[in-house]
Design a protein around this motif. Structure first.
Motif, PDB file in Angstrom:
ATOM      1  N   ILE A 101      -1.673 -10.642   1.329  1.00 21.37           N
ATOM      2  CA  ILE A 101      -0.602 -11.374   0.651  1.00 21.37           C
ATOM      3  C   ILE A 101      -0.876 -11.420  -0.851  1.00 21.37           C
ATOM      4  CG2 ILE A 101       0.469 -13.658   0.349  1.00 21.37           C
ATOM      5  CD1 ILE A 101       0.059 -14.107   3.370  1.00 21.37           C
ATOM      6  N   LEU A 102      -2.122 -11.694  -1.226  1.00 23.53           N
ATOM      7  CA  LEU A 102      -2.476 -11.802  -2.636  1.00 23.53           C
ATOM      8  C   LEU A 102      -2.311 -10.481  -3.378  1.00 23.53           C
ATOM      9  CD1 LEU A 102      -5.630 -14.087  -2.361  1.00 23.53           C
ATOM     10  CD2 LEU A 102      -3.414 -14.723  -3.300  1.00 23.53           C
ATOM     11  N   LYS A 103      -2.267  -9.367  -2.634  1.00 20.28           N
ATOM     12  CA  LYS A 103      -2.080  -8.053  -3.239  1.00 20.28           C
ATOM     13  C   LYS A 103      -0.695  -7.472  -2.956  1.00 20.28           C
ATOM     14  CE  LYS A 103      -6.992  -6.926  -2.565  1.00 20.28           C
ATOM     15  NZ  LYS A 103      -7.937  -6.037  -1.835  1.00 20.28           N
ATOM     16  N   ALA A 104       0.127  -8.214  -2.197  1.00 18.23           N
ATOM     17  CA  ALA A 104       1.414  -7.684  -1.716  1.00 18.23           C
ATOM     18  C   ALA A 104       1.209  -6.347  -1.008  1.00 18.23           C
ATOM     19  CB  ALA A 104       2.423  -7.536  -2.852  1.00 18.23           C
ATOM     20  N   ASP A 105       0.204  -6.310  -0.168  1.00 17.70           N
ATOM     21  CA  ASP A 105      -0.171  -5.095   0.561  1.00 17.70           C
ATOM     22  C   ASP A 105       0.568  -5.068   1.897  1.00 17.70           C
ATOM     23  OD1 ASP A 105      -1.364  -2.937   1.770  1.00 17.70           O
ATOM     24  OD2 ASP A 105      -3.329  -3.896   2.031  1.00 17.70           O
ATOM     25  N   TYR A 106       1.738  -4.447   1.906  1.00 18.84           N
ATOM     26  CA  TYR A 106       2.517  -4.348   3.144  1.00 18.84           C
ATOM     27  C   TYR A 106       2.923  -2.894   3.362  1.00 18.84           C
ATOM     28  CZ  TYR A 106       6.699  -4.035   0.182  1.00 18.84           C
ATOM     29  OH  TYR A 106       7.625  -3.629  -0.744  1.00 18.84           O
ATOM     30  N   LYS A 107       3.240  -2.569   4.614  1.00 22.61           N
ATOM     31  CA  LYS A 107       3.641  -1.211   4.962  1.00 22.61           C
ATOM     32  C   LYS A 107       4.852  -1.258   5.898  1.00 22.61           C
ATOM     33  CE  LYS A 107      -1.096   0.589   4.718  1.00 22.61           C
ATOM     34  NZ  LYS A 107      -2.196   1.242   5.490  1.00 22.61           N
ATOM     35  N   TRP A 108       5.796  -0.371   5.650  1.00 19.66           N
ATOM     36  CA  TRP A 108       6.947  -0.256   6.547  1.00 19.66           C
ATOM     37  C   TRP A 108       6.538   0.549   7.776  1.00 19.66           C
ATOM     38  CZ3 TRP A 108      11.335  -2.929   5.815  1.00 19.66           C
ATOM     39  CH2 TRP A 108      11.613  -3.407   4.529  1.00 19.66           C
ATOM     40  N   PRO A 109       6.783   0.036   8.976  1.00 21.32           N
ATOM     41  CA  PRO A 109       6.449   0.801  10.183  1.00 21.32           C
ATOM     42  C   PRO A 109       7.242   2.106  10.228  1.00 21.32           C
ATOM     43  CG  PRO A 109       6.954  -1.491  10.723  1.00 21.32           C
ATOM     44  CD  PRO A 109       7.352  -1.287   9.298  1.00 21.32           C
ATOM     45  N   SER A 110       6.550   3.180  10.574  1.00 21.80           N
ATOM     46  CA  SER A 110       7.226   4.485  10.625  1.00 21.80           C
ATOM     47  C   SER A 110       8.278   4.538  11.719  1.00 21.80           C
ATOM     48  CB  SER A 110       6.186   5.592  10.856  1.00 21.80           C
ATOM     49  OG  SER A 110       5.468   5.352  12.059  1.00 21.80           O
ATOM     50  N   SER A 111       8.176   3.637  12.701  1.00 26.88           N
ATOM     51  CA  SER A 111       9.124   3.634  13.812  1.00 26.88           C
ATOM     52  C   SER A 111      10.452   2.967  13.463  1.00 26.88           C
ATOM     53  CB  SER A 111       8.509   2.918  15.016  1.00 26.88           C
ATOM     54  OG  SER A 111       8.163   1.579  14.665  1.00 26.88           O
ATOM     55  N   ARG A 112      10.529   2.325  12.287  1.00 26.61           N
ATOM     56  CA  ARG A 112      11.746   1.602  11.893  1.00 26.61           C
ATOM     57  C   ARG A 112      12.479   2.379  10.807  1.00 26.61           C
ATOM     58  NH1 ARG A 112      12.750  -2.784  15.453  1.00 26.61           N
ATOM     59  NH2 ARG A 112      10.698  -3.244  16.356  1.00 26.61           N
ATOM     60  N   ARG A 113      13.770   2.567  11.006  1.00 26.54           N
ATOM     61  CA  ARG A 113      14.591   3.274  10.029  1.00 26.54           C
ATOM     62  C   ARG A 113      15.234   2.248   9.104  1.00 26.54           C
ATOM     63  NH1 ARG A 113      18.069   7.893  13.057  1.00 26.54           N
ATOM     64  NH2 ARG A 113      18.187   8.615  10.878  1.00 26.54           N
ATOM     65  N   VAL A 114      14.787   2.233   7.867  1.00 27.51           N
ATOM     66  CA  VAL A 114      15.276   1.285   6.869  1.00 27.51           C
ATOM     67  C   VAL A 114      15.712   2.079   5.642  1.00 27.51           C
ATOM     68  CG1 VAL A 114      14.708  -0.729   5.448  1.00 27.51           C
ATOM     69  CG2 VAL A 114      13.681  -0.480   7.727  1.00 27.51           C
ATOM     70  N   SER A 115      16.872   1.737   5.095  1.00 24.84           N
ATOM     71  CA  SER A 115      17.411   2.488   3.966  1.00 24.84           C
ATOM     72  C   SER A 115      16.543   2.319   2.725  1.00 24.84           C
ATOM     73  CB  SER A 115      18.837   2.036   3.655  1.00 24.84           C
ATOM     74  OG  SER A 115      18.839   0.733   3.095  1.00 24.84           O
ATOM     75  N   SER A 116      16.629   3.307   1.828  1.00 21.46           N
ATOM     76  CA  SER A 116      15.859   3.240   0.586  1.00 21.46           C
ATOM     77  C   SER A 116      16.332   2.069  -0.273  1.00 21.46           C
ATOM     78  CB  SER A 116      15.993   4.556  -0.182  1.00 21.46           C
ATOM     79  OG  SER A 116      17.355   4.847  -0.464  1.00 21.46           O
ATOM     80  N   GLU A 117      17.633   1.742  -0.230  1.00 24.03           N
ATOM     81  CA  GLU A 117      18.139   0.602  -1.017  1.00 24.03           C
ATOM     82  C   GLU A 117      17.539  -0.706  -0.529  1.00 24.03           C
ATOM     83  OE1 GLU A 117      22.394   0.524  -1.053  1.00 24.03           O
ATOM     84  OE2 GLU A 117      22.487   1.609  -2.967  1.00 24.03           O
ATOM     85  N   CYS A 118      17.424  -0.854   0.781  1.00 23.95           N
ATOM     86  CA  CYS A 118      16.833  -2.073   1.330  1.00 23.95           C
ATOM     87  C   CYS A 118      15.361  -2.159   0.955  1.00 23.95           C
ATOM     88  CB  CYS A 118      17.002  -2.105   2.847  1.00 23.95           C
ATOM     89  SG  CYS A 118      16.344  -3.608   3.619  1.00 23.95           S
ATOM     90  N   LYS A 119      14.636  -1.056   1.093  1.00 26.35           N
ATOM     91  CA  LYS A 119      13.222  -1.042   0.711  1.00 26.35           C
ATOM     92  C   LYS A 119      13.054  -1.364  -0.770  1.00 26.35           C
ATOM     93  CE  LYS A 119      11.568   2.207   4.244  1.00 26.35           C
ATOM     94  NZ  LYS A 119      10.940   3.526   4.498  1.00 26.35           N
TER      95      LYS A 119
END
Length: 359
Positions: free
Chosen positions: A236-254
């Motif tokens: 959290i302190l580094k904002a270290d998050y990853k989008w799961p490859s199994s989820r299709r999310v638009s580039s605008e949302c990301k």
């Protein structure tokens, strides 16, 4: 207090309300569904035990902050009263359950579905901030459905203002909220902008709605390993998050999420920036095409004295709940332990709430 044969109905012989069923419980107390005897109107009533140490200034602040909010996307505060054993907080009843249950039952939401809910959440947060109230515990579990109007999409309503703060009389600097949703600056336990912390939490909500997982948890995390909690806090302190490859999310949302989950709060996107973002603007309900005008109407409505529970009556109830005589000054609430350093946080679950009373 669990439901069942041992459940003691706190509304027995109450002149105005009758209990319909038990709803839930938590560290705060428990909630029942009730109805007004004369009108049949259904309400949710939260009961908190009137024991020493529980009727603090934080409870009074919750009531005062919540009572001033009148908005379609905020659960309405109706009144508060006392029984022999409890402080009772009467609220609008939202019959559709909470967003956490909906997201988990569907294993995450399609992007259009998540956007529809997120738009309403942001409008509610914007209104609260215009009223100078920051919730400080924005999360799926505190977001309810109102599905009372058949044939129409459900309204989303924020609830639970137990950690809320009014910027006119308080400056936040203690760790409150739910760790999985908590902004980095809150974990550092220094003075912070509670409005920007609310925005971070909304970003966590959006990610979780889409992925059915929290951004700062990993599949390899071991819930039995005490070091896991620290690892999550460090991410959290580094904002270290990853989008799961199994989820299709638009580039605008990301792109929008990347502008929300920014460690430096001064560089984090504002509510207005979110509302102007192309992803947010897509399929925006007609009533929300001008959020400023929409919320300005409810800000004005929230000033109408005939629609509000008087602050004096709330303070009077709290005075009696604390066992004080009229006009008697309340003693200072006992100071809580100072916020713990990150590496010494002991949490049974990364989603358990942490709470420190304001000095």
């Amino acid at each position: 207090m669990a439901p069942g044969s041992s459940f003691e109905n706190p509304l027995t012989d109450h002149p105005k309300y009758v209990t319909l069923k038990y709803l839930s419980e938590g560290s705060f107390g428990f909630v029942v569904l009730a109805k007004e005897r004369t009108t049949g109107k259904q309400v949710a009533i939260k009961f908190m035990e009137r024991t020493e140490g529980k009727m603090t200034k934080n409870v009074e602040r919750e009531l005062l902050n919540h009572s001033m909010l009148i908005h379609p996307h905020v659960v309405r505060f109706e009144e508060c009263f006392l029984t022999d054993k409890h402080l009772a907080i009467v609220m609008e009843y939202a019959a559709g359950g909470n967003l956490f249950t909906h997201v988990t039952a569907n294993n995450g939401l399609k992007e259009d579905h998540a956007r529809f809910f997120f738009q309403q959440i942001i409008v509610a947060i914007d209104y609260c901030h215009k009223m100078k109230v920051s919730n400080r515990d924005i999360k799926l579990e505190n977001t309810l459905f109102d599905s009372s109007q058949k044939g129409r999409n459900p309204l989303i309503k924020l609830c639970d203002f137990g950690y809320s703060i009014n910027e006119e009389n308080s400056k936040p600097k203690t760790a409150v909220g739910t760790p999985g949703y908590t902004a980095p600056e809150v974990l550092k336990s220094r003075q912070y902008d509670a409005k920007l912390a609310d925005i971070w939490s909304a970003g966590v909500m959006l990610f979780t709605m889409l992925c059915c997982s929290y951004p700062f948890e990993r599949k390899e995390d071991d819930d039995q390993d005490p070091r896991t909690q620290t690892k999550i806090m460090q991410r959290i302190l580094k904002a270290d998050y990853k989008w799961p490859s199994s989820r299709r999310v638009s580039s605008e949302c990301k792109d929008l999420v990347s502008k929300i989950l920014v460690v430096d709060a001064s560089k984090r996107i504002t509510v207005q920036g979110i509302q102007e973002h192309p992803w947010f603007q897509t399929a925006l309900p007609g009533s929300l095409t001008s959020v400023d005008e929409y919320n300005a109407h409810y800000v004005e409505l929230s000033k109408a004295p005939d629609l509000l529970v008087s602050r004096e009556s709330i303070k009077s109830v709290m005075q009696e709940a604390r066992g004080l005589q009229p006009g008697q000054a309340a003693p200072s609430d006992a100071a809580s332990d100072p916020p713990k350093a990150l590496d010494s946080l002991e949490l049974d679950d990364p989603l358990d709430a942490i709470y420190e009373e304001e000095p």
